[in-house]
Design a protein around this motif. Structure first.
Motif, mmCIF file in Angstrom:
data_model
loop_
_atom_site.group_PDB
_atom_site.id
_atom_site.type_symbol
_atom_site.label_atom_id
_atom_site.label_comp_id
_atom_site.label_asym_id
_atom_site.label_seq_id
_atom_site.Cartn_x
_atom_site.Cartn_y
_atom_site.Cartn_z
ATOM 1 N N ALA A 1 1.543 -6.204 -5.443
ATOM 2 C CA ALA A 1 1.606 -4.983 -4.638
ATOM 3 C C ALA A 1 3.077 -4.581 -4.573
ATOM 4 N N ASP A 2 3.357 -3.567 -3.830
ATOM 5 C CA ASP A 2 4.738 -3.110 -3.663
ATOM 6 C C ASP A 2 5.444 -4.022 -2.652
ATOM 7 N N VAL A 3 5.516 -5.312 -3.021
ATOM 8 C CA VAL A 3 6.156 -6.320 -2.181
ATOM 9 C C VAL A 3 7.254 -6.955 -3.015
ATOM 10 N N PRO A 4 8.489 -6.949 -2.526
ATOM 11 C CA PRO A 4 9.584 -7.492 -3.328
ATOM 12 C C PRO A 4 9.451 -8.991 -3.569
ATOM 13 N N ASN B 1 11.522 -12.559 -5.093
ATOM 14 C CA ASN B 1 12.900 -13.044 -5.157
ATOM 15 C C ASN B 1 13.161 -14.036 -6.283
ATOM 16 N N GLY B 2 12.256 -14.107 -7.239
ATOM 17 C CA GLY B 2 12.471 -14.996 -8.371
ATOM 18 C C GLY B 2 12.098 -16.437 -8.109
ATOM 19 N N GLY B 3 11.413 -16.713 -7.003
ATOM 20 C CA GLY B 3 10.976 -18.079 -6.700
ATOM 21 C C GLY B 3 9.843 -18.490 -7.630
ATOM 22 N N SER B 4 9.581 -19.768 -7.686
ATOM 23 C CA SER B 4 8.571 -20.293 -8.610
ATOM 24 C C SER B 4 7.188 -20.361 -7.941
ATOM 25 N N TYR B 5 6.688 -19.222 -7.513
ATOM 26 C CA TYR B 5 5.381 -19.108 -6.867
ATOM 27 C C TYR B 5 4.909 -17.666 -6.976
ATOM 28 N N ASN B 6 3.606 -17.456 -6.782
ATOM 29 C CA ASN B 6 3.036 -16.115 -6.690
ATOM 30 C C ASN B 6 2.830 -15.796 -5.222
ATOM 31 N N LEU B 7 3.010 -14.544 -4.868
ATOM 32 C CA LEU B 7 2.873 -14.149 -3.473
ATOM 33 C C LEU B 7 1.429 -14.183 -2.992
ATOM 34 N N CYS B 8 0.486 -13.819 -3.875
ATOM 35 C CA CYS B 8 -0.917 -13.762 -3.465
ATOM 36 C C CYS B 8 -1.800 -14.115 -4.650
ATOM 37 N N VAL B 9 -2.716 -15.043 -4.422
ATOM 38 C CA VAL B 9 -3.652 -15.481 -5.444
ATOM 39 C C VAL B 9 -5.070 -15.250 -4.923
ATOM 40 N N ARG B 10 -5.886 -14.643 -5.772
ATOM 41 C CA ARG B 10 -7.297 -14.438 -5.428
ATOM 42 C C ARG B 10 -8.134 -15.384 -6.280
ATOM 43 N N TYR B 11 -9.080 -16.042 -5.623
ATOM 44 C CA TYR B 11 -10.044 -16.876 -6.316
ATOM 45 C C TYR B 11 -11.395 -16.552 -5.716
ATOM 46 N N PHE C 1 15.055 -9.404 15.022
ATOM 47 C CA PHE C 1 13.843 -10.203 14.879
ATOM 48 C C PHE C 1 12.559 -9.370 14.842
ATOM 49 N N PRO C 2 12.347 -8.401 15.739
ATOM 50 C CA PRO C 2 11.101 -7.614 15.649
ATOM 51 C C PRO C 2 10.951 -6.922 14.287
ATOM 52 N N ARG C 3 12.042 -6.466 13.716
ATOM 53 C CA ARG C 3 11.986 -5.840 12.385
ATOM 54 C C ARG C 3 11.612 -6.881 11.326
ATOM 55 N N GLN C 4 12.099 -8.104 11.471
ATOM 56 C CA GLN C 4 11.726 -9.159 10.531
ATOM 57 C C GLN C 4 10.212 -9.394 10.569
ATOM 58 N N VAL C 5 9.639 -9.418 11.755
ATOM 59 C CA VAL C 5 8.194 -9.606 11.885
ATOM 60 C C VAL C 5 7.464 -8.452 11.196
ATOM 61 N N GLU C 6 7.923 -7.223 11.405
ATOM 62 C CA GLU C 6 7.299 -6.059 10.762
ATOM 63 C C GLU C 6 7.350 -6.168 9.241
ATOM 64 N N ILE C 7 8.477 -6.586 8.691
ATOM 65 C CA ILE C 7 8.607 -6.717 7.238
ATOM 66 C C ILE C 7 7.556 -7.682 6.707
ATOM 67 N N VAL C 8 7.432 -8.838 7.337
ATOM 68 C CA VAL C 8 6.465 -9.832 6.877
ATOM 69 C C VAL C 8 5.043 -9.298 7.017
ATOM 70 N N MET C 9 4.713 -8.744 8.162
ATOM 71 C CA MET C 9 3.346 -8.258 8.388
ATOM 72 C C MET C 9 3.021 -7.074 7.468
ATOM 73 N N ASP C 10 3.977 -6.186 7.239
ATOM 74 C CA ASP C 10 3.758 -5.078 6.304
ATOM 75 C C ASP C 10 3.469 -5.609 4.903
ATOM 76 N N ASN C 11 4.199 -6.648 4.493
ATOM 77 C CA ASN C 11 3.987 -7.208 3.162
ATOM 78 C C ASN C 11 2.636 -7.923 3.050
ATOM 79 N N ALA D 1 -4.077 -4.561 -1.576
ATOM 80 C CA ALA D 1 -4.065 -4.497 -3.046
ATOM 81 C C ALA D 1 -5.212 -5.302 -3.642
ATOM 82 N N ALA D 2 -5.680 -6.301 -2.900
ATOM 83 C CA ALA D 2 -6.800 -7.136 -3.356
ATOM 84 C C ALA D 2 -8.150 -6.562 -2.932
#
Length: 145
Positions: free
Chosen positions: A8-11, A13-23, A61-71, A78-79
């Protein structure tokens, strides 16, 4: 069934994981930190170049929570799902004294009290890049019947 990576339109960071997996009809969301697109690009570049990862921006901090929840919302939508289909979240706070601030933002993402997922919330020994929180989630995709 096969594993599907949800994007989805979620940034990222090059980490070795996927943000969301559907099974099947299940969604598994990695722990998401409050990193915006600019910061993710800086982190990805540092990882690619083998240089020091930059410090987390000083985001309220409240903005940090919004960023995570929006993502989270972007990924589940998207799923083909929605926030009320979250079954379980694990929340790590850098500082438990911010729990009340967290709650005020978190509950706004669900249609009712009954729609809230099961949840664990704990204080982390250390969060990614010393951010304020990280949230992982398990959700389902409702059938179209």
């Amino acid at each position: 069934m096969h594993k599907e990576i949800i994007r989805a339109d979620v940034p990222e960071n090059g980490g070795s994981y996927n943000l969301c997996v559907r099974y099947g009809d299940m969604l598994y969301l990695s722990g998401l930190a409050p990193f915006d697109a600019e910061f993710c690009a800086e982190v990805a570049e540092a990882r690619k170049n083998g240089t020091k990862v930059p410090p987390m921006p000083d985001t309220p901090f409240p903005r940090q929570v919004e960023i995570v929840m929006d993502n989270i919302k972007k990924l589940v939508e998207a799923a083909g799902s929605n926030m009320d289909c979250l079954l379980k979240t694990n929340v790590w706070l850098k500082d438990q004294t911010q729990a009340e601030e967290f709650e005020k933002v978190y509950v706004k993402y669900f249609s009712s009290f009954e729609a809230l997922p099961a949840r664990a919330r704990m204080q982390a020994g250390r969060t990614p890049m010393d951010c304020g929180l990280e949230i992982e989630a398990i959700a389902y995709v409702p059938s179209k019947d």
